[in-house]
Design a protein around this motif. Structure first.
Motif, mmCIF file in Angstrom:
data_model
loop_
_atom_site.group_PDB
_atom_site.id
_atom_site.type_symbol
_atom_site.label_atom_id
_atom_site.label_comp_id
_atom_site.label_asym_id
_atom_site.label_seq_id
_atom_site.Cartn_x
_atom_site.Cartn_y
_atom_site.Cartn_z
ATOM 1 N N GLY A 28 0.890 -1.171 -0.053
ATOM 2 C CA GLY A 28 -0.077 -0.047 0.024
ATOM 3 C C GLY A 28 0.878 1.048 0.005
ATOM 4 O O GLY A 28 2.029 1.145 -0.057
ATOM 5 N N VAL A 33 0.107 -1.952 5.115
ATOM 6 C CA VAL A 33 -1.087 -2.727 4.748
ATOM 7 C C VAL A 33 -0.718 -4.332 4.169
ATOM 8 O O VAL A 33 0.005 -4.516 3.514
ATOM 9 C CB VAL A 33 -2.100 -2.091 3.521
ATOM 10 N N LYS A 37 -5.549 -7.133 2.054
ATOM 11 C CA LYS A 37 -6.039 -5.761 2.120
ATOM 12 C C LYS A 37 -5.729 -5.047 0.879
ATOM 13 O O LYS A 37 -6.754 -4.249 0.163
ATOM 14 C CB LYS A 37 -6.001 -5.178 3.471
ATOM 15 N N ALA A 38 -4.598 -4.848 0.713
ATOM 16 C CA ALA A 38 -4.294 -3.876 -0.445
ATOM 17 C C ALA A 38 -4.623 -4.428 -1.796
ATOM 18 O O ALA A 38 -5.345 -3.424 -2.449
ATOM 19 C CB ALA A 38 -2.785 -3.841 -0.589
ATOM 20 N N ARG A 40 -7.569 -6.265 -2.196
ATOM 21 C CA ARG A 40 -9.079 -5.695 -2.069
ATOM 22 C C ARG A 40 -9.387 -4.381 -2.654
ATOM 23 O O ARG A 40 -10.402 -4.040 -3.200
ATOM 24 C CB ARG A 40 -9.597 -6.246 -0.841
ATOM 25 N N ALA A 41 -8.457 -3.628 -1.925
ATOM 26 C CA ALA A 41 -8.541 -1.925 -2.306
ATOM 27 C C ALA A 41 -8.528 -1.746 -3.504
ATOM 28 O O ALA A 41 -8.980 -0.689 -4.065
ATOM 29 C CB ALA A 41 -7.722 -1.411 -1.339
ATOM 30 N N LEU A 42 -7.730 -2.418 -4.557
ATOM 31 C CA LEU A 42 -7.682 -2.061 -6.072
ATOM 32 C C LEU A 42 -8.951 -2.556 -6.578
ATOM 33 O O LEU A 42 -9.060 -2.001 -7.658
ATOM 34 C CB LEU A 42 -6.731 -3.018 -6.372
ATOM 35 N N ARG A 45 -14.491 -1.273 -5.353
ATOM 36 C CA ARG A 45 -14.884 -0.605 -4.190
ATOM 37 C C ARG A 45 -16.188 -1.605 -3.676
ATOM 38 O O ARG A 45 -16.815 -1.187 -2.653
ATOM 39 C CB ARG A 45 -15.249 0.533 -4.112
ATOM 40 N N LYS A 47 -17.554 -5.453 -2.017
ATOM 41 C CA LYS A 47 -17.220 -6.477 -1.096
ATOM 42 C C LYS A 47 -17.922 -7.786 -1.437
ATOM 43 O O LYS A 47 -18.970 -7.883 -2.140
ATOM 44 C CB LYS A 47 -17.573 -6.240 0.365
ATOM 45 N N ALA A 51 -17.767 -8.038 -5.712
ATOM 46 C CA ALA A 51 -16.477 -7.585 -6.058
ATOM 47 C C ALA A 51 -16.024 -8.013 -7.575
ATOM 48 O O ALA A 51 -16.703 -9.016 -8.088
ATOM 49 C CB ALA A 51 -15.240 -7.465 -5.229
ATOM 50 N N ALA A 102 -10.726 -1.952 -12.106
ATOM 51 C CA ALA A 102 -9.583 -1.392 -11.764
ATOM 52 C C ALA A 102 -8.621 -1.417 -13.067
ATOM 53 O O ALA A 102 -7.916 -0.308 -13.043
ATOM 54 C CB ALA A 102 -9.131 -2.192 -10.785
#
Length: 110
Positions: A28, A33, A37-38, A40-42, A45, A47, A51, A102
């Motif tokens: 991150g 991070v 988690k990093a 998933r953040a890409l 948005r 869940k 996703a 993404a």
């Protein structure tokens, strides 16, 4: 009761939870991070099954490389990635085949 459920996933990545914990983050923008988690953040948005791709943390994969995190593209289970902390998350996502909105937005290389 239905016997199946639809998902929007185009790919799945498996990330070793124990390796991530041993490395203590490292991904991150601020390099604090965890890899899962990093990644998933890409995504878009969203869940869970809404996703574009799934990132699943697994128990120990019994490889335990020093200073690295094990990640697997579920479409090619014969090739495991050993990811060094500090590696750009976009590059890791591209190697794992995680694409979708993404990538269309310019965050991921194809």
């Amino acid at each position: 009761m239905p016997d199946h459920v639809q998902s929007n996933w185009t790919g799945v990545a498996l990330v070793c939870r124990k390796c991530s914990k041993r490395v203590g983050g490292g991904f991150g923008p601020d390099e604090r991070v965890p890899l899962a988690k990093a990644l998933r953040a890409l995504g878009n948005r969203r869940k869970g099954r809404k996703a574009h791709y799934g990132v699943i943390e697994t128990p120990c994969l019994k490889l335990c490389p020093k200073g690295r995190v094990v990640a697997i593209d579920a479409r090619s289970p014969g090739r495991w990635l050993l990811v060094k902390p500090g590696t750009p998350v976009e590059a890791v996502a591209a190697r794992l085949g995680l694409t979708g909105e993404a990538a269309e937005g310019g965050l991921l290389d194809r």
